[in-house]
Design a protein around this motif. Structure first.
Motif, short mmCIF file in Angstrom:
data_model
loop_
_atom_site.label_atom_id
_atom_site.label_comp_id
_atom_site.label_asym_id
_atom_site.label_seq_id
_atom_site.Cartn_x
_atom_site.Cartn_y
_atom_site.Cartn_z
N VAL A 1 38.26 -115.22 -45.20
CA VAL A 1 37.73 -114.04 -45.89
C VAL A 1 37.09 -114.45 -47.21
O VAL A 1 36.01 -113.97 -47.58
N GLY A 2 37.71 -115.39 -47.91
CA GLY A 2 37.21 -115.81 -49.22
C GLY A 2 35.84 -116.47 -49.14
O GLY A 2 34.95 -116.16 -49.94
N ILE A 3 35.64 -117.35 -48.18
CA ILE A 3 34.36 -118.05 -48.06
C ILE A 3 33.26 -117.04 -47.71
O ILE A 3 32.17 -117.08 -48.28
N LEU A 4 33.57 -116.11 -46.80
CA LEU A 4 32.59 -115.08 -46.47
C LEU A 4 32.29 -114.22 -47.69
O LEU A 4 31.14 -113.84 -47.94
N LEU B 1 37.37 -123.76 -49.02
CA LEU B 1 37.38 -122.62 -49.94
C LEU B 1 37.04 -123.10 -51.36
O LEU B 1 36.23 -122.49 -52.06
N GLY B 2 37.65 -124.21 -51.76
CA GLY B 2 37.40 -124.76 -53.09
C GLY B 2 35.94 -125.16 -53.26
O GLY B 2 35.31 -124.82 -54.26
N ILE B 3 35.40 -125.86 -52.26
CA ILE B 3 33.99 -126.26 -52.34
C ILE B 3 33.10 -125.02 -52.41
O ILE B 3 32.15 -124.96 -53.19
N GLY B 4 33.43 -124.03 -51.61
CA GLY B 4 32.65 -122.78 -51.60
C GLY B 4 32.59 -122.15 -52.98
O GLY B 4 31.52 -121.76 -53.45
N GLN C 1 54.79 -123.12 -51.88
CA GLN C 1 54.62 -122.93 -50.45
C GLN C 1 53.85 -121.64 -50.17
O GLN C 1 52.91 -121.60 -49.39
N ASN C 2 54.27 -120.58 -50.86
CA ASN C 2 53.60 -119.30 -50.64
C ASN C 2 52.15 -119.35 -51.11
O ASN C 2 51.26 -118.82 -50.46
N LEU C 3 51.92 -120.03 -52.24
CA LEU C 3 50.56 -120.14 -52.75
C LEU C 3 49.66 -120.85 -51.74
O LEU C 3 48.55 -120.39 -51.43
N PHE C 4 50.15 -121.95 -51.19
CA PHE C 4 49.35 -122.69 -50.21
C PHE C 4 49.14 -121.87 -48.95
O PHE C 4 48.05 -121.86 -48.38
N ASP C 5 50.19 -121.17 -48.52
CA ASP C 5 50.05 -120.32 -47.34
C ASP C 5 48.99 -119.26 -47.56
O ASP C 5 48.16 -118.99 -46.69
N LEU C 6 49.02 -118.65 -48.74
CA LEU C 6 48.06 -117.59 -49.04
C LEU C 6 46.63 -118.12 -49.06
O LEU C 6 45.73 -117.53 -48.48
N LEU C 7 46.44 -119.25 -49.76
CA LEU C 7 45.10 -119.83 -49.82
C LEU C 7 44.59 -120.16 -48.42
O LEU C 7 43.43 -119.92 -48.09
N THR C 8 45.48 -120.69 -47.60
CA THR C 8 45.09 -121.07 -46.25
C THR C 8 44.71 -119.84 -45.43
O THR C 8 43.67 -119.80 -44.78
N PHE D 1 52.67 -133.46 -49.98
CA PHE D 1 53.97 -133.60 -50.62
C PHE D 1 54.99 -132.81 -49.82
O PHE D 1 54.65 -131.88 -49.11
N ASP D 2 56.22 -133.23 -49.92
CA ASP D 2 57.27 -132.61 -49.09
C ASP D 2 57.80 -131.36 -49.76
O ASP D 2 57.90 -131.27 -50.97
N TRP D 3 58.13 -130.44 -48.95
CA TRP D 3 58.68 -129.19 -49.44
C TRP D 3 59.90 -128.86 -48.59
O TRP D 3 59.76 -128.46 -47.45
N GLY D 4 61.05 -129.08 -49.16
CA GLY D 4 62.26 -128.83 -48.39
C GLY D 4 62.40 -129.87 -47.30
O GLY D 4 61.61 -130.81 -47.20
N PRO D 5 63.40 -129.71 -46.47
CA PRO D 5 63.67 -130.73 -45.46
C PRO D 5 62.67 -130.72 -44.31
O PRO D 5 62.46 -131.74 -43.66
N THR D 6 62.03 -129.59 -44.04
CA THR D 6 61.22 -129.51 -42.83
C THR D 6 59.73 -129.36 -43.08
O THR D 6 58.93 -129.70 -42.23
N SER D 7 59.35 -128.82 -44.23
CA SER D 7 57.93 -128.54 -44.42
C SER D 7 57.30 -129.48 -45.42
O SER D 7 57.95 -129.97 -46.33
N SER D 8 56.01 -129.73 -45.23
CA SER D 8 55.29 -130.45 -46.25
C SER D 8 53.96 -129.75 -46.45
O SER D 8 53.43 -129.13 -45.54
N TYR D 9 53.45 -129.84 -47.67
CA TYR D 9 52.21 -129.15 -47.98
C TYR D 9 51.19 -130.09 -48.56
O TYR D 9 51.53 -131.10 -49.16
N GLY D 10 49.94 -129.73 -48.40
CA GLY D 10 48.88 -130.54 -48.93
C GLY D 10 47.59 -129.75 -48.88
O GLY D 10 47.59 -128.60 -48.49
N VAL D 11 46.51 -130.40 -49.31
CA VAL D 11 45.22 -129.73 -49.26
C VAL D 11 44.71 -129.84 -47.82
O VAL D 11 44.44 -130.92 -47.33
N ASN D 12 44.63 -128.70 -47.15
CA ASN D 12 44.15 -128.73 -45.77
C ASN D 12 42.68 -128.33 -45.74
O ASN D 12 42.06 -128.07 -46.78
N LEU D 13 42.13 -128.28 -44.55
CA LEU D 13 40.71 -127.97 -44.39
C LEU D 13 40.36 -126.63 -45.03
O LEU D 13 39.35 -126.50 -45.72
#
Lengths: 339, 333
Positions: A59-62, A187-190, A47-54, A170-182
């Motif tokens: 800043v990363g793309i720039l 960032l990955g394509i960049g 969860q933290n990894l995805f939050d950080l990437l998001t 994919f689901d993360w805990g009862p309330t959150s779910s994570y995935g590859v967002n925009l």
């Protein structure tokens, strides 16, 4: 130096990596992550990894765009203004006439490329130092945007844009779910495109050569104008893409918030080992520079460090990581002299 | 307030309806008042200008507004010097830097010009400073609202624009002091966080804060993008039932989050009122009316006045909630 000049054997490559700036940066980051993970179990979670990437995608793309400009021996700090303009133009048109993902990105990137070309023209044709050109164009782009828009925010974005994308959920805990967002996708394509450009194309090698020694590059018959045009337009294209990533995350277009964030981007790239003098810098280094800044900010909050102290710690860790690199290089030089 | 924040704070302008306003008539030609603002051409000050224009009409003062093209105290000084040379009757000022403006204001006063400031409680060389909110009260009201939602207990955090933004930190100080006094079961779990001027920064901070303090029940955001960023993060993680958000926001920007009950209530003051109040006070001064505590500021009601401290405060806190948000947006905010 581009990776394509790497020695053929894996062992030699590893030895080379062991001596590189990136190795020490990676070491600092791993130490930091281990410490933070031990202190707060929340840190080493998906969860933290995805939050950080998001959060750091913008800043990363720039940073990727700026990396290419720095390697080519220039500098561009007008990218925040370019991004503000691109964001505004693309989403105003999308709101008025409708758009889809493709046309939206085409508009933002197109605007960025056009503004990048303005920078390139002044830098190349009039031989004005690029920092001065980009300080000027930063103010011109931003000034025009504020004049035309009156600084007005846009809060209502097209629904499909506001919803964004969400792949491989994919689901993360009862309330959150994570995935590859925009944010993560772009960032990955960049990273991929920039790595290919710098390491797997003839143009990439020319960019390194031009940054290392512009006079020699010109005498060798490089088209420095075309190269500079490409480099600044690439920066502009990245600014355009980053601007949409930011607008989607913030769920609004705010013409005034991006300008002023130049230093975060410059810090990430330079921390990653790119030289302000040109000719030096890698995509991996930029990723690590970005990662160090992101992990630091995130970790300090998770550790419960007071906001009043956090700039001090950020500064200290940057200084330490740069010192470690400089120290290792000094040692190496000293060994070489002894030998 | 710094430029970013002022830029961000506003969308348009609204003219508050002013009922039963006494028309002041002047025998001689109208006196001239020019107000120097932080930066020209941004929504917040466009709204303030509408108030000045309305005041000009109501009080028969030749009032207008100017501002530098970018946020530069030196340019403000230059504008002020021009106004001294022009011999206007009153100078209004929303100062960028109180130290930089001080000498030129003193020269203006020496030339017999009256000085009315707004957002300048620390500005030397003024006759009066006009505020639409009481900084302490503004912080307390928002804490009161947050406490109501949290049932007077639980962990909360506070966001400010930067750790040195004077007004934000004053509000935060007042809010935290109020909580300690009145809601002992509530707990500020960390020092205030900066970044509330930017949506993405406060969004990121909120994600981190939620992880670091799993029992968090409230976020108080000063700096108009703080509650928005916090709201985005809370919505994303579907925690709106658990975490209450209250703070300073712009109606049009906060509408969706307010309607979804993520931001429980927003607070602001109206820049159009501020512009109007500056002209109203100028008219009192020019007419030689004594200004004492409880004085009636035409169109805005009773003011609390600190004569020694040269402060005039009219309590005009604007509450932004489900009932009021549409009306405020329709009014151009």
């Amino acid at each position: 130096m581009p990776d394509s000049l790497k020695a053929p054997s894996v062992k030699a490559a590893l030895a080379r990596f062991r001596r590189s700036h990136e190795f020490w940066l990676l070491a600092v980051i791993l130490v930091l992550c281990a410490g933070l993970g031990a202190a707060n179990p929340q840190f080493l979670t998906m969860q933290n990894l995805f939050d950080l990437l998001t959060s750091y995608a913008f800043v990363g793309i720039l940073a990727l765009g700026l990396l290419v400009v720095l390697i080519a021996g220039g500098i561009d700090i007008s990218f925040t203004a370019t991004a503000s303009v691109a964001q505004y133009v693309a989403l105003v048109i999308a709101n008025a006439y409708g758009a889809n993902w493709f046309s939206l990105f085409a508009m933002a990137i197109g605007t960025g490329v056009a503004l990048g070309a303005v920078n390139a023209l002044f830098v190349q044709k009039l031989r004005i130092p690029s920092i001065i050109v980009s300080v000027a164009t930063l103010n011109i782009f931003y000034g025009l945007l504020i004049f035309v828009t009156g600084g007005k925010y846009i809060y209502s974005l097209p629904d499909w844009f506001a919803t964004g994308i969400f792949w491989f959920e994919f689901d993360w805990g009862p309330t959150s779910s994570y995935g590859v967002n925009l944010q993560i996708l772009i960032l990955g394509i960049g990273f991929l495109v920039t790595w290919l450009l710098l390491n797997r194309t003839n143009i990439g090698r020319q960019v390194y050569a031009m940054g290392g020694n512009p006079d020699a590059a010109q005498r060798l018959g490089f088209h420095t104008f075309r190269l500079n045009m490409l480099v600044y337009c690439y920066m502009g294209a990245m600014a355009g893409a980053a601007s949409l990533v930011q607008a989607q995350l913030a769920q609004s277009v705010a013409p005034t918030v991006l300008v002023g964030k130049e230093l975060d981007v410059v810090a990430a790239v330079v921390l990653g080992g790119a030289s302000l003098a040109g000719g030096v810098g890698t995509v991996l280094g930029t990723f690590l520079g970005l990662a160090l800044l992101a992990v630091l900010q995130n970790g300090l909050i998770l550790l419960g460090v007071s906001s009043y102290w956090s700039p001090l710690f950020v500064g200290l860790v940057i200084l330490i990581s740069v010192s470690v690199t400089a120290w290792s290089q000094r040692e190496r030089r000293a060994r070489r002299v002894r030998a | 307030m710094n430029r970013r924040e002022t830029l961000r704070l506003m969308g348009g302008a609204t003219a508050m309806s002013v009922a039963g306003l006494p028309r002041l008539s002047w025998a001689d030609t109208p006196k001239e008042m020019v107000t120097v603002v932080k930066i020209a051409g941004i929504p917040w000050f466009n709204a303030l200008e509408k108030g000045i224009q309305k005041g000009a009409k109501d009080f028969s003062i030749n009032a207008s507004m100017v501002g530098p093209a970018n946020v530069d105290p030196a340019q403000q000084v230059k504008l002020l010097e021009d106004l001294i040379a022009k011999k206007v009757a009153v100078i209004g000022l929303v100062p960028l830097d109180v130290k930089v403006c001080e000498p030129v204001l003193k020269r203006a006063q020496a030339a017999g010009i009256k000085i009315i400031t707004h957002e300048g409680p620390e500005q030397e060389g003024r006759d009066w400073n006009v505020e639409l909110i009481d900084s302490v009260r503004f912080g307390e009201v928002q804490m009161e609202r947050l406490a109501k939602d949290m049932g007077g207990k639980g962990e909360y955090v506070v966001y400010v624009g930067t750790l040195t933004t004077p007004l934000h930190n004053k509000w935060a100080d007042a809010a935290i002091a109020y909580q300690k006094k009145n809601f002992p079961d509530m707990k500020l779990v960390a020092d205030r966080f900066p970044g509330a001027d930017e949506i993405d920064t406060s969004q990121r901070t909120t994600q981190d804060v939620i992880k670091a303090y799993p029992n968090l029940a409230g976020i108080l955001g000063f700096g108009s993008n703080g509650p928005i960023g916090a709201g985005n993060a809370v919505r994303q993680q579907r925690l709106q039932k658990k975490i209450a958000i209250v703070g300073t926001v712009l109606p049009s920007q906060a509408k969706a989050l307010i309607n979804d009950d993520i931001i429980r209530e927003g607070f602001l003051w109206n820049p159009t009122d501020a512009g109007y109040a500056m002209v109203a006070v100028a008219s009192l001064v020019l007419n030689g009316k004594p200004i004492t505590d409880g004085v009636e500021v035409p169109g805005l009601g009773k003011a609390s006045v600190d004569v020694a401290g040269k402060q005039i405060k009219v309590d005009k806190i604007m509450r932004i909630n489900k009932e009021t948000v549409d009306g405020l947006i329709a009014g151009g905010l």
